[in-house]
Enzyme design. Sequence first.
Site, short mmCIF file in Angstrom:
data_model
loop_
_atom_site.label_atom_id
_atom_site.label_comp_id
_atom_site.label_asym_id
_atom_site.label_seq_id
_atom_site.Cartn_x
_atom_site.Cartn_y
_atom_site.Cartn_z
N CYS A 45 -5.15 53.86 -65.97
CA CYS A 45 -6.03 52.81 -65.02
C CYS A 45 -5.70 51.26 -65.37
O CYS A 45 -4.57 51.01 -65.21
CB CYS A 45 -7.60 53.03 -65.13
SG CYS A 45 -8.50 52.43 -63.64
N HIS A 52 -8.59 58.71 -64.53
CA HIS A 52 -9.32 58.96 -65.69
C HIS A 52 -9.71 60.41 -65.75
O HIS A 52 -9.57 61.11 -64.62
CB HIS A 52 -10.63 58.12 -65.85
CG HIS A 52 -10.49 56.76 -65.93
ND1 HIS A 52 -10.07 56.12 -66.79
CD2 HIS A 52 -10.90 55.86 -64.79
CE1 HIS A 52 -10.04 54.73 -66.62
NE2 HIS A 52 -10.60 54.71 -65.54
#
Length: 507
Positions: free
Chosen positions: A320, A414
Site C-alpha cells: 500500500c 492488505h
Amino acid sequence: MLTAGICRWLRRRGVDVAPFKAQNMSNNSAIAVDGGEIGRAQALQAYACGLEPSVRFNPVLLKPGSDRTSQVVVLGQATGHIGARNYHEIKDRLRGTVLETLRELQAKHDVVICEGAGSPAEINLRAGDLANMGLARAADLPVIVVGDIDRGGVFAALYGTLALLDADDQALVSGFVINKFRGDSGLLQPGLDSLTELTGRPTFGVVPWSSELWLDGEDSLAYDGRVLGRPAPPRGGQWLRVAVVRLPRVSNATDAEALAAEPGVQVRLTVEPADLADVDLVVLPGSKSTVDDLRWLRERGLADAVLAHAAAGRPVLGICGGFQMLSERIFDDVESRRGAVQGLGLLPVEVTFAARKTLGRVTGTGLGSQPVHGYEIHHGVVSRAADGLTPLIRLADGTGEGAVVGNVFGTHWHGAFETDGFRRAFLVEAARLAGRHGFEVAPDTSFAALRERTVDVLGDLVEEHLDTEALWRLIEGGAPAGLPTVVPALRPAAPVPPASTAVRGVR
C-alpha cells in the site's frame, strides 16, 4: 483483547453477541462486509462472535495523519480531516449516529459488548464524551474498569479513575478487572480486598499475561521495537530474517504478522538503518501519510538503506503506502497536498492520489497462479505504469495489480499474505533472492487457524480467570443499585473552622 475474550465466552454459551466501539483511533483497519472500514480490533471482536465485520461495530474511526489531525471515518466512509480541537465541535452530530447504531445492534443481537476508548476519567474531555461514560450514561450500560498492571500503579489507577467521576457516572461503574498480571495472583489479594473496602465494588478477576496474544495489534503501539510474534524454529537449516520499517504513521502493520506466523521467519520492526544492512527481506508497510513518511524515510537514512538492499539483489516488498514509496513519482494533492514528489524509483510506476478512497475486498491469483485474497484501503492509485510491467497479482478479469521488477515487489492489497499458499510462494522466492538456500517453507502453517487459536485463548482466559457468573448478572440486570459514591480528595474540602474552635472540638 479482553472485549474479544468476553465475546468468545458468550459465543461459546450460544449467545448471539456483537461487539461495539463507538469511537476508535487507529490506523490499523479492516474492510467490513458492508463495504466500509472499521478498526481492526472490532474485526477481531466480530470474528470472536462468529460474525462478519460490520461498520456498525465501529461507527466512528479516527485515522491519525499527523500529531494534530485525523481522518474521520463515519459508518465506514471517510468524511474529511479534522484537528483535535475541531473534532469536539462535531461530536454532537456524531453522538446521534453512535446511539442510533447501538440501538440497531441491541435490537438485532441478544447482547452487545461495548469497548471504551482510552480512560473513562479523561475529565478534560468528559463534556463531549461519546465513547466512555457518555455512552454508558446515554444507554444505561453497566461499566467495568480494566487496569493494565503491566504499566504499574494499577490500584491507584482503578481507585483514581472511579474517584474522578461524578456521582452519576460512578453509579454505573460496577467493578474492576486487572489485566496482564505476571506471577502469583495471590499476592494481589490484600490489595483487591482494600480496593473493595475503599470503593464498595468487587474485582471480577485477574487476567494473566499471555505471550500467545500478539496477533491483530490494534494500533502502532503494539509494534514498538521488538520481534513480532513467537517465531518457531526453521524447518530447514536457515532462518529468513525480515525487517519491517516502522513508519511514523504506519497503517495496517498487521500485514507483517502473516509473515511472522511462518516457522523460521523472524520479523522485526525497526527505525534504524543499520538493522536493514544484514537482513534478507525489507518490507515497507502501509502508511496513513505516504509523502510525509517518505520524507522521514530519507531524513533517517532509511531510504538509502532500502536502495542499497535492493541494489545488492536482495528482496524488497512494499505494501500500500510502501508500494507507493517504491514508485518513480507521487502526485498528492489530497493527503499531504505536496503535489509532485519523487519516489524511491524502484518500480516503474507513478501514483496519483484520488479524493475518493478505494475500499473493498478483493481476490485474484499471483506468484505461479496461487489464489490470493485481501482488501484495499487507499487514496493513491497507479496512474501510469511501464509497458510490459509484470503485476504481482492478476484479477479474474485479467487486470493486473501491483508490480514485480526483479527483486522488488509491490501491492496495494492488505491481507494478501494471510492466504497461505500465496505467502509460502512469496517466501520461497524471497529466500531464493536473498541466497537463503537452506530456508524451507512450512507446508502446513494456517494463518486462519492461528487467528482461531488467538480468540480461543482469549475466551479461555475469561472463563478461567473472571467471575463469569457476576458478568452474566451485569448483562441481565445492569449496574447494581446503591453503589457507593467515592468522594475524591481532589474536590474542594469543607471550610475549616477557626483554630480555637478546632481545638475545643478536639477536647
